[in-house]
Design an enzyme around this catalytic site. Structure first.
Site, mmCIF file in Angstrom:
data_model
loop_
_atom_site.group_PDB
_atom_site.id
_atom_site.type_symbol
_atom_site.label_atom_id
_atom_site.label_comp_id
_atom_site.label_asym_id
_atom_site.label_seq_id
_atom_site.Cartn_x
_atom_site.Cartn_y
_atom_site.Cartn_z
ATOM 1 N N GLY A 9 34.279 16.998 12.559
ATOM 2 C CA GLY A 9 35.353 16.547 13.441
ATOM 3 C C GLY A 9 35.215 15.080 13.806
ATOM 4 O O GLY A 9 36.191 14.319 13.785
ATOM 5 N N LYS A 15 22.760 15.742 15.540
ATOM 6 C CA LYS A 15 21.559 16.575 15.485
ATOM 7 C C LYS A 15 21.138 16.913 14.069
ATOM 8 O O LYS A 15 21.947 17.335 13.254
ATOM 9 C CB LYS A 15 21.835 17.888 16.208
ATOM 10 N N ARG A 26 46.027 19.691 11.971
ATOM 11 C CA ARG A 26 45.908 21.106 11.585
ATOM 12 C C ARG A 26 47.276 21.775 11.446
ATOM 13 O O ARG A 26 47.441 22.669 10.618
ATOM 14 C CB ARG A 26 45.051 21.862 12.593
ATOM 15 N N GLY A 78 32.849 23.202 11.909
ATOM 16 C CA GLY A 78 31.846 24.236 11.625
ATOM 17 C C GLY A 78 32.054 24.878 10.265
ATOM 18 O O GLY A 78 31.093 25.126 9.528
HETATM 19 P P1 ADP Z 1 30.608 15.527 12.985
HETATM 20 O O1 ADP Z 1 31.522 16.057 14.069
HETATM 21 O O2 ADP Z 1 31.276 14.535 12.099
HETATM 22 O O3 ADP Z 1 29.915 16.637 12.244
HETATM 23 P P2 ADP Z 1 28.410 15.255 14.824
HETATM 24 O O4 ADP Z 1 29.122 16.081 15.835
HETATM 25 O O5 ADP Z 1 27.207 15.833 14.177
HETATM 26 O O6 ADP Z 1 29.427 14.718 13.716
HETATM 27 O O7 ADP Z 1 27.883 13.901 15.507
HETATM 28 C C1 ADP Z 1 28.768 12.980 16.089
HETATM 29 C C2 ADP Z 1 28.170 12.353 17.321
HETATM 30 O O8 ADP Z 1 26.900 11.802 17.040
HETATM 31 C C3 ADP Z 1 29.024 11.219 17.824
HETATM 32 O O9 ADP Z 1 29.524 11.544 19.101
HETATM 33 C C4 ADP Z 1 28.080 10.022 17.861
HETATM 34 O O10 ADP Z 1 28.247 9.218 19.018
HETATM 35 C C5 ADP Z 1 26.721 10.679 17.866
HETATM 36 N N1 ADP Z 1 25.690 9.783 17.333
HETATM 37 C C6 ADP Z 1 25.667 9.188 16.136
HETATM 38 N N2 ADP Z 1 24.581 8.398 16.011
HETATM 39 C C7 ADP Z 1 23.894 8.484 17.172
HETATM 40 C C8 ADP Z 1 22.692 7.887 17.670
HETATM 41 N N3 ADP Z 1 21.970 7.055 16.917
HETATM 42 N N4 ADP Z 1 22.290 8.219 18.912
HETATM 43 C C9 ADP Z 1 23.014 9.068 19.663
HETATM 44 N N5 ADP Z 1 24.160 9.654 19.267
HETATM 45 C C10 ADP Z 1 24.596 9.368 18.035
HETATM 46 MG MG MG Z 2 31.099 16.822 16.077
#
Ligand code: ADP
Ligand code: MG
Length: 401
Positions: free
Chosen positions: A358, A202, A36, A381
């Protein structure tokens, strides 16, 4: 409407109040990812090289808002920025609005830069308070927003400050311009096939993005924990996989919408599962289609990896948000790694690839593929809200080009 860029403002001899996002991860007093700060350099250099006087403001973390807290000090960022710029960066005090801060701003000479202390040491920042904003606004003859990671927030420095500076130039920096170019403009009229890859923790986090992108996308590839909410909504056995049971109805409606739009929505057809949510201790097994009771899906399986790679190989525009599995753990990183490789290869063949989120950015970095992507967003976000098609007040109110 494109926004005016700092490059179009004559900054010589002017105090340029520049909102940056130096909310960087810190562990044991060391910045573990300075992206950043590096991404803000083009804007800061553009101001300094043309004889402007840069007044940088930022937040870091979530302090109480009741004054200085060493843990959330931006001092480390001042030092890092000084290293990167190869010149001194003033860091006058522990409070962005005290007399020492105001004096440092008043005494700035052309080509010099100060970074003021964490804006969130004042509760007024999160509240969007006008009196606080007035004090910050008084520091600048020009306002620049280059804080992409904070653009979705109505904080004082993002909205009330530029409002208080009406009549003065109020513009975007190079980073915000670049993020908008990729996360909004490239997606408005994407080169086809347009493939969206969504995963992560999620489904509720990403539902807005799915709904906004589904009508434009040729294919949506779903992985990560969120896939299991969809599969459960379809009546599949998902064992003890993470699901959001209050979102089953919404997931079903999304599947119906995809069918109606004739958008290909792909869900995993096989899964790398374990009996425990742990890196080593569980019994690891691959299941096709139905997951046995007692097992949870922690990564997409080999058939899904191959299918997703094949769809991605034909893509001309790719948006990726959310890992395919628990990539932090060795046995469950392959799916995310294969998808990242497929995106990197498609990019090599001329596709535009945009990575938001992230954890997804961290995964790409871990696999050493960062420089193979067209764009990796600095905002979690903020990038997601942009993929949802939401406008940002902090950007809208700036001068048009
Ligand atoms: P980003 O930050 O890229 O938007 P998220 O915060 O939505 O991604 O999700 C990332 C997290 O999701 C990671 O910590 C990963 O371990 C978890 N994750 C991915 N697949 C699964 C799964 N099948 N079961 C539980 N956790 C998961
Ligand atoms: Mg995340």
């Amino acid at each position: 409407m494109p926004k005016k860029n700092i490059a179009a403002v004559d900054v010589k001899g002017k105090r340029v109040l520049c909102r940056v996002d130096f909310n960087v991860p810190v562990e044991d007093g060391i910045i573990t990812d300075d992206r950043r700060i590096r991404e803000a350099l083009p804007t800061i250099k553009s101001i300094l090289d043309r004889g402007g006087r840069a007044v940088l403001v930022s937040h870091m973390g979530r302090p109480e808002g009741a004054g200085y807290e060493a843990e959330f000090s931006l001092k480390l960022c001042a030092t890092k920025l000084s290293d990167l710029l190869g010149k001194p960066v003033g860091f006058p005090s522990q409070d962005c609005t005290d007399a020492a801060a105001a004096k440092a701003v008043a005494e700035l000479k052309d080509g010099q830069v100060v970074l003021l202390e964490n804006l969130r040491f004042h509760k007024a920042e999160k509240k969007g308070d006008a009196v606080f904003a007035g004090k910050l606004a008084a520091y600048g003859d020009v306002y620049v927003n280059d804080a992409f990671g904070t653009c979705h927030r109505p904080d004082a420095s993002m909205v009330a400050v530029p409002k208080a500076m009406a009549g003065k130039p109020r513009v975007v920096g190079f980073l915000v311009e670049k993020e908008i170019k990729f996360l909004s403009e490239a997606i408005k009229a994407p080169k086809k096939p347009f493939v969206v890859v969504l995963g992560g923790a999620k489904v509720s986090d990403k539902m807005g993005a799915i709904e906004n992108l589904l009508p434009k996308a040729d294919a949506v590839l779903i992985g990560g924990a969120m896939a299991y909410t969809f599969l459960k909504a379809m009546g599949k056995k998902v064992g003890s996989s993470k699901t959001e049971d209050d979102k089953l109805g919404e997931a079903k409606r999304t599947l119906e919408l995809a069918a109606k739009l004739k958008a290909e929505l792909h869900l995993p057809v096989d899964h790398i599962c374990s009996t425990q949510f742990a890196e080593q201790s569980g019994d690891i097994h691959i299941f096709d289609d139905q997951i046995k009771d007692g097992y949870m899906g922690l990564d997409i399986g080999p058939k899904t990896q191959a299918k997703y790679a094949s769809v991605l190989s034909k893509a001309k525009t790719i948006v990726w948000n959310g890992p395919m599995g628990v990539f932090e753990w060795m046995p469950f990183r392959i799916g995310t790694n294969q998808v990242a490789k497929a995106i990197a290869e498609a990019t090599g063949k001329g596709a535009i690839s945009i990575v938001g989120g992230g954890d997804s950015a961290a995964a790409v970095e871990k696999f050493g593929l960062s420089d193979k992507m067209s764009h990796i967003s600095t905002g979690g976000g903020a990038s997601l809200e942009m993929l949802e098609g939401k406008p940002f007040e902090s950007v809208e109110l700036l001068d048009n080009a």
